[in-house]
Every structure is written in C-alpha cells, then in structure tokens.
Enzyme design. Structure first.
Site, PDB file in Angstrom:
ATOM      1  N   GLU A 133      -8.657  -7.135  -2.924  1.00 48.12           N
ATOM      2  CA  GLU A 133      -8.362  -7.320  -1.502  1.00 48.12           C
ATOM      3  C   GLU A 133      -9.511  -8.030  -0.797  1.00 48.12           C
ATOM      4  O   GLU A 133      -9.291  -8.882   0.068  1.00 48.12           O
ATOM      5  CB  GLU A 133      -8.073  -5.987  -0.819  1.00 48.12           C
ATOM      6  CG  GLU A 133      -7.596  -6.166   0.615  1.00 48.12           C
ATOM      7  CD  GLU A 133      -7.067  -4.899   1.262  1.00 48.12           C
ATOM      8  OE1 GLU A 133      -6.510  -4.993   2.375  1.00 48.12           O
ATOM      9  OE2 GLU A 133      -7.202  -3.808   0.663  1.00 48.12           O
ATOM     10  N   CYS A 140       3.889   1.463  -2.259  1.00 44.37           N
ATOM     11  CA  CYS A 140       2.976   1.779  -1.161  1.00 44.37           C
ATOM     12  C   CYS A 140       3.087   0.828   0.028  1.00 44.37           C
ATOM     13  O   CYS A 140       2.421   1.031   1.040  1.00 44.37           O
ATOM     14  CB  CYS A 140       1.543   1.816  -1.677  1.00 44.37           C
ATOM     15  SG  CYS A 140       1.339   2.990  -3.025  1.00 44.37           S
ATOM     16  N   HIS A 183      -5.633  -2.377   3.139  1.00 47.49           N
ATOM     17  CA  HIS A 183      -4.951  -1.431   2.256  1.00 47.49           C
ATOM     18  C   HIS A 183      -5.995  -0.473   1.685  1.00 47.49           C
ATOM     19  O   HIS A 183      -5.786   0.736   1.695  1.00 47.49           O
ATOM     20  CB  HIS A 183      -4.216  -2.185   1.153  1.00 47.49           C
ATOM     21  CG  HIS A 183      -3.394  -1.312   0.273  1.00 47.49           C
ATOM     22  ND1 HIS A 183      -2.384  -0.507   0.755  1.00 47.49           N
ATOM     23  CD2 HIS A 183      -3.438  -1.085  -1.071  1.00 47.49           C
ATOM     24  CE1 HIS A 183      -1.835   0.166  -0.245  1.00 47.49           C
ATOM     25  NE2 HIS A 183      -2.454  -0.165  -1.354  1.00 47.49           N
ATOM     26  N   LYS A 208      -8.029   5.210   4.778  1.00 45.65           N
ATOM     27  CA  LYS A 208      -7.716   6.092   3.650  1.00 45.65           C
ATOM     28  C   LYS A 208      -8.905   6.957   3.223  1.00 45.65           C
ATOM     29  O   LYS A 208      -8.722   7.927   2.483  1.00 45.65           O
ATOM     30  CB  LYS A 208      -7.178   5.276   2.484  1.00 45.65           C
ATOM     31  CG  LYS A 208      -5.810   4.647   2.769  1.00 45.65           C
ATOM     32  CD  LYS A 208      -5.279   3.882   1.577  1.00 45.65           C
ATOM     33  CE  LYS A 208      -3.879   3.334   1.831  1.00 45.65           C
ATOM     34  NZ  LYS A 208      -3.871   2.189   2.754  1.00 45.65           N
TER      35      LYS A 208
END
Length: 412
Positions: A312, A161, A301, A334
């Site tokens: 994260e 990714c 992310h 996302k």
C-alpha cells in the site's frame, strides 16, 4: 441528464472503541484501543488469543427480543448502526425511493460454526428452523428494509475486506442512476470463532502478540506481524443532494467518487507492485475530477501485515509521487479497532467525514520504530490538527479486491 451529487445525511457506528459515532470518534482520537484477550469463547488452546471485540453491546437496546434470538451478531451490529444513521437522517420520503446496500465478508459464519459444533456434540441432526436465515448474508439488509418498510433496491455485496466500501459505492450507483433517492449503506461483520481463528492463523495472517494485545496491531511499523480480528457495524445514509435539500436534511459531507479494481493476481496476497491498488486510487481521483494534489488525507487500509502495508505504501507513492506522498498524512485506524472486515470500509469512511468536520487526523497506534519500506507520514500515536477538505479511504481484500472512496466537505 445532469450528474447527481451524492451527500451523507446520517452516520452510525458499532465498534470495538464504542457504540455510537461520538463514542467511537472520541476514543479513537484519544488513542484508546479496543483490542484485548478474547472473551467470546475460551481461547486457551488456540494459537491466537486476542481480538477487537465490541464490548457492552446489548442487542435488546436496539432490537425486539424475538429478533435478537433469530439474528446473528453481525446482523445485530448492522441493525444498530443503521438505526443510529436513520434516526439522524430521518428520510421521510416515499418508501419506494429508499434502498439498502449491505457489505459483509463472511455473513453469519459464527452461527454456522456454532451449529456444526452443536450437531457434532449432540449427535442429533436437529436445529432451529431459523438457523438458515440467521446466517444468510442478505438477511441483514432484508431485516433493515423490514424494520423501516423501505421498498427500494435491497442488495448485499461480499468482496472480502472491501465489502463495506463497495456497499457505499454500489449505493452511490443506485442514486446516480435514479433507482433511489436515499440509500442506507451498511458494513457489518462478526467472525469470532475458533474456526476463523484457526483458519487465519494457518494462513499466517494474524498477529500472535497474545501477551500484549493493546500493542498487537501496529500498521506500517517495522515489527508488525499480522492483523487482529475486529468486528462491528457501520452505516451511512447516502442521498441525492436534490432530495437532501428538499427536506432540509443534515449534510455531513459529499461522496465525490468511488472506484473498484481487481489485482487478478492471487487469492490472498496483493500484487507485489501494487498494480491494482494504484489503478483504483487513480480511477477514484479521476472520477472525482481531482488531481492527486487535492487529497489532504488518506485513511489507509493498513492492516498491520508485513506485505500488505508495504504494498500500500508503494501504491500511494506511485499515485502521488515520492515527494508529495511523503508530505501527505496517511493513517490507519486498525491499530485501535483491529480489522473490522466488511464493517471497516464504512466506519473508516465515517472517520474521513469526521476528520473533515473537525479538522483533525486520527492516529496510527503502536508506531514505535519506522520501517525503511514504509516511510510515509503515518500520523504516529497521537491525533493531529490539520485542514482537511478532501479525504480518501482505501479498502483492499482477499482475491485482489480493491475499493477507494473519496469524500469532501460539502459546498453548495
């Protein structure tokens, strides 16, 4: 030898939110989602029935019919995104000085699984002679080079990714080592198939909110239960400042640094304390000649997995300090696009460049209840005006692959 400054002179995007950079950006800021029930195949028998598909994509708008027949969908996304970026940049220099670097996690995996199903159903071992180049990952970069007669370096990177972000980073290395003056950096992915849905479901990586697709991807939110498969393509034209100024190219921003690290811990899970992610962000900040206080926004992310988002968050706190981290806007796109895999690293970098251009932060959708372990400012649910001069983009992948990019407003 003086350090080469690297600028962005073209951008292109094919996303679940829209085709073209302007459409993507407008829908992202307005809080729209690209996630819905899968239409590419009948998902009735599968445990996960939702995805962020690219809708209303007509490949013949971008490619000749013969090429459409002989390319996987991920390649078509790559070619369409590259076309938008190249058309904007117009790199009219010697073709030997123009390169292509493409990132993809799984290449033409859907073509492979479809072909295997065809063989199994028919019992005949006969396939198109174009089947192998249709799924090979590097053929997407080769097709871009052939379409524009670019004769410089042509590379393909597959780092799960983080592939798209690493494509940008490797492109910058080619420019800094003077192997090219212009490089088209592309990320592209389309993995939608029963095989991939089954595999990722078995790994308990995917959200199972089948009854409410638009609420399924909820980065950093307390009730997140996994990511949503996305797809698409993103492209930027990177160029040395010397080359861009010489030909009067449009400049969208400056790539200040790139860093890559490995967790060396596990094939799917991040290192629990964020060790690799911390080093990656720190290396990128150091390489840019910056201090943590100089970063105004992080595009995280943030995939909506319980462990990944928590780690994260820990890593950001370790890099920026608890007090500063809680004041620093961090959002994940996302929630709107799903996880676009290799394409995400480039489209999310484009997001950072647009945030700098327009002084606005994209929202993290579906943030309804805070998680005590994810306690940063995630720009919940609505876009927000902000002064953004320097932005960071994180991309982390299976295998403990970590990539961080930093971009800034261009100043002569």
């Amino acid at each position: 030898m003086t350090q080469q400054r690297i600028v962005v002179t073209g951008m292109g995007a094919v996303t679940p939110l829209g085709i073209g950079v302007s459409s993507y950006w407008e829908n992202l800021l307005s809080g729209k989602t690209g996630i819905s029930t899968i239409s590419r195949f009948d998902p009735a028998e599968w445990p996960v029935k939702i995805a962020a598909e690219v809708k209303d994509f007509h490949p013949t708008d971008f490619l000749p019919k013969k090429l459409v027949r002989n390319t996987d969908l991920f390649m078509q996304f790559a070619l369409a995104a590259a076309k938008e970026a190249i058309d904007e940049s117009q790199p009219n220099i010697a073709p030997e000085r123009i390169g292509v670097v493409l990132g993809t996690a799984l290449g033409g995996i859907a073509t492979v699984t479809d072909a295997q199903e065809q063989l199994t159903r028919s019992g005949r071992f006969r396939l198109s002679p174009h089947i192998v180049p249709k799924f090979l990952s590097n053929i997407a970069a080769a097709q871009i080079a052939m379409a524009y007669h670019f004769l410089g370096p042509s590379l393909t990177v597959s780092t799960a990714c983080s592939s798209g972000a690493d494509a940008v980073g490797i492109a910058s290395m080619l420019l800094k080592t003077r192997q090219a003056d212009v490089v088209v950096a592309v990320g592209a992915e389309s993995i939608l198939s029963g095989f991939m849905v089954a595999g990722l479901s078995s790994a308990q990586a995917l959200s199972t909110r089948n009854d409410c697709p638009e609420k399924a991807s909820r980065p950093f939110e307390r009730h997140r239960d996994g990511f949503v498969i996305g797809e698409g393509g993103g492209a930027i034209v990177l160029e040395t400042l010397e080359s861009a100024e010489k030909r009067g190219a449009p400049i969208h921003g400056e790539l200040l640094s790139y860093a890559n690290t490995a967790d060396a811990y596990h094939v799917t899970a991040p290192e629990p304390n964020g060790r690799g992610e911390i080093r990656c962000m720190q290396k990128a900040i150091e390489a840019a000649g910056l201090e943590p206080s100089h970063i105004h926004y992080i595009n995280a992310h943030g995939t909506s997995t319980p462990l990944g988002d928590r780690v994260e968050t820990l890593a950001i706190k370790a890099v920026f300090g608890e007090t500063r981290a809680k004041k620093l806007p961090v959002s994940s796109t996302k929630g709107a696009t799903g996880h676009m895999m290799g394409a995400g690293g480039v489209t999310e970098l484009i997001t950072c460049l647009l945030s700098i251009r327009d002084n606005i932060l994209p929202p993290t959708l579906n943030y309804e209840e805070s998680d005590p372990e994810c306690d940063l400012d995630y720009v919940p649910n609505q876009a927000r005006a902000a002064n953004v001069v320097i932005a960071m983009s994180n991309s982390f992948g299976f295998g403990g692959q970590n990539a961080t990019l930093i971009v800034g407003k261009y100043h002569r």
